[in-house]
Design an enzyme around this catalytic site. Structure first.
Site, mmCIF file in Angstrom:
data_model
loop_
_atom_site.group_PDB
_atom_site.id
_atom_site.type_symbol
_atom_site.label_atom_id
_atom_site.label_comp_id
_atom_site.label_asym_id
_atom_site.label_seq_id
_atom_site.Cartn_x
_atom_site.Cartn_y
_atom_site.Cartn_z
ATOM 1 N N GLN A 1 0.830 -1.200 0.000
ATOM 2 C CA GLN A 1 0.000 0.000 0.000
ATOM 3 C C GLN A 1 0.867 1.253 0.000
ATOM 4 O O GLN A 1 0.345 2.358 -0.087
ATOM 5 C CB GLN A 1 -0.894 0.002 1.240
ATOM 6 C CG GLN A 1 -1.892 -1.138 1.306
ATOM 7 C CD GLN A 1 -2.610 -1.186 2.641
ATOM 8 O OE1 GLN A 1 -2.046 -1.591 3.644
ATOM 9 N NE2 GLN A 1 -3.854 -0.763 2.662
ATOM 10 N N ASP B 1 6.423 4.788 -1.365
ATOM 11 C CA ASP B 1 7.762 5.349 -1.167
ATOM 12 C C ASP B 1 8.868 4.692 -1.982
ATOM 13 O O ASP B 1 10.009 5.160 -1.990
ATOM 14 C CB ASP B 1 8.135 5.315 0.318
ATOM 15 C CG ASP B 1 7.936 3.932 0.958
ATOM 16 O OD1 ASP B 1 8.255 2.918 0.301
ATOM 17 O OD2 ASP B 1 7.452 3.879 2.103
ATOM 18 N N HIS C 1 -1.368 1.538 -4.401
ATOM 19 C CA HIS C 1 -1.688 2.964 -4.285
ATOM 20 C C HIS C 1 -0.715 3.847 -5.052
ATOM 21 O O HIS C 1 -0.608 5.040 -4.796
ATOM 22 C CB HIS C 1 -1.739 3.367 -2.809
ATOM 23 C CG HIS C 1 -2.834 2.671 -2.057
ATOM 24 N ND1 HIS C 1 -2.815 2.481 -0.690
ATOM 25 C CD2 HIS C 1 -3.994 2.104 -2.492
ATOM 26 C CE1 HIS C 1 -3.910 1.827 -0.324
ATOM 27 N NE2 HIS C 1 -4.634 1.594 -1.404
ATOM 28 N N CYS D 1 -2.070 11.346 -21.214
ATOM 29 C CA CYS D 1 -1.412 10.391 -22.105
ATOM 30 C C CYS D 1 -0.586 9.343 -21.377
ATOM 31 O O CYS D 1 -0.097 8.387 -21.996
ATOM 32 C CB CYS D 1 -0.533 11.118 -23.131
ATOM 33 S SG CYS D 1 0.997 11.825 -22.442
ATOM 34 N N CYS E 1 1.805 16.231 -24.354
ATOM 35 C CA CYS E 1 0.456 16.562 -24.800
ATOM 36 C C CYS E 1 -0.161 17.759 -24.077
ATOM 37 O O CYS E 1 -1.315 18.109 -24.346
ATOM 38 C CB CYS E 1 -0.455 15.350 -24.651
ATOM 39 S SG CYS E 1 -0.891 14.976 -22.929
ATOM 40 N N SER F 1 -2.670 -1.402 8.987
ATOM 41 C CA SER F 1 -3.806 -1.358 9.910
ATOM 42 C C SER F 1 -5.024 -2.077 9.336
ATOM 43 O O SER F 1 -6.003 -2.318 10.051
ATOM 44 C CB SER F 1 -4.159 0.088 10.237
ATOM 45 O OG SER F 1 -4.434 0.806 9.044
ATOM 46 N N ILE G 1 8.634 -4.147 13.526
ATOM 47 C CA ILE G 1 8.825 -4.988 12.343
ATOM 48 C C ILE G 1 10.293 -5.380 12.171
ATOM 49 O O ILE G 1 10.605 -6.524 11.847
ATOM 50 C CB ILE G 1 8.274 -4.268 11.108
ATOM 51 C CG1 ILE G 1 6.749 -4.194 11.215
ATOM 52 C CG2 ILE G 1 8.690 -4.975 9.823
ATOM 53 C CD1 ILE G 1 6.107 -3.181 10.318
#
Length: 252
Positions: free
Chosen positions: A106, A109, A126, A137, A162, A201, A243
């Site tokens: 999601q 970065d 995302h 274009c 464009c 989350s 983590i």
């Protein structure tokens, strides 16, 4: 979780990972906060003063496009020196060793690619905030060229091909989800023997449906997140830990 419970959960996590033949990670903002990238929901987050402009407003008004780019570059300055951390490195190692066919994120970065995961193995639900695209274009534009021109002129960038409106290559509120990436994410989810949620989350839909799909088709579902999620009740294992601490040993 108490410290002993957390340690036991991390031990069980690594046992599950060792046995799994196909691990698909699903990552959210939590994996990048350890790199200094702010998330949306932490009190005092700079996102609160630089909220993304909704897609319809961006399209409707020159002033909204100017403000969107001002906020974009203000946020970029908050994490311009962000680099992949142990969590990113651990997931990259799983891909490198052939234990993971790819990952779903999601995040916008680009830190998974920076950690060594090949571009084609990262499904960005995302979008990506490290470059921009023309909404007319599709031509890719680099931020290194856009920013000085924007700051010198104060005008929102227009496409060199464009003259269409140029926007950061992220999916804004109100913008359609990228269908190719949604299909890729579904295919990866169906491949997973172990579906590993890391730092999400699980409140943003439709992205948060993928862990449910994985569980329903028979995959083990593991959630690594500091805070509770709404899917903890259906997970085979929940690890409430930082983590980097939980996944770091995988990085070698």
């Amino acid at each position: 979780m108490m410290q002993d419970e957390t340690s036991d959960a991390i031990t069980e996590l690594h046992a599950l990972l060792d046995r799994a033949r196909s691990v698909v990670a699903f990552t959210g903002a939590g994996i990048s906060t350890e790199s200094g990238v702010p998330d949306f929901r932490t009190p005092g987050s700079p996102w609160m003063t630089n909220k993304p402009i909704p897609f319809e407003a961006f399209l409707a008004s020159r002033e909204a496009r100017i403000e969107a780019w001002r906020r974009k570059f203000a946020m970029d300055d908050h994490y311009r020196d962000a680099a992949p951390n142990r969590g990113h490195a651990a997931l990259a190692r799983l891909v490198e060793e052939g234990r993971s066919p790819g990952l779903i994120t999601q995040n916008i970065d680009g830190l998974h690619q920076a950690s060594g995961v090949p571009e084609e193995r990262v499904v960005e639900l995302h979008g990506n905030g490290t470059y921009a695209t023309c909404l007319a274009c599709g031509w890719r534009h680099e931020l290194a060229a856009i920013r000085p021109a924007f700051e010198a002129s104060g005008e929102p960038p227009a496409c060199m091909m464009c003259a269409g409106p140029v926007k950061s290559a992220t999916i804004s509120f109100g913008q359609a989800m990228p269908q190719a990436q949604m299909r890729q994410a579904h295919a990866l989810t169906m491949e997973a023997e172990l579906f590993l949620v890391v730092g999400s989350s699980l409140v943003v839909f439709p992205a948060a449906t993928f862990p449910v799909i994985a569980k329903r088709k028979g995959a083990r579902l593991v959630i690594v997140n500091r805070e509770p999620t709404e899917l903890d009740a259906i997970a085979d294992l929940v690890v409430r830990a930082e983590i980097g601490a939980a996944l770091g040993p995988l990085a070698g």
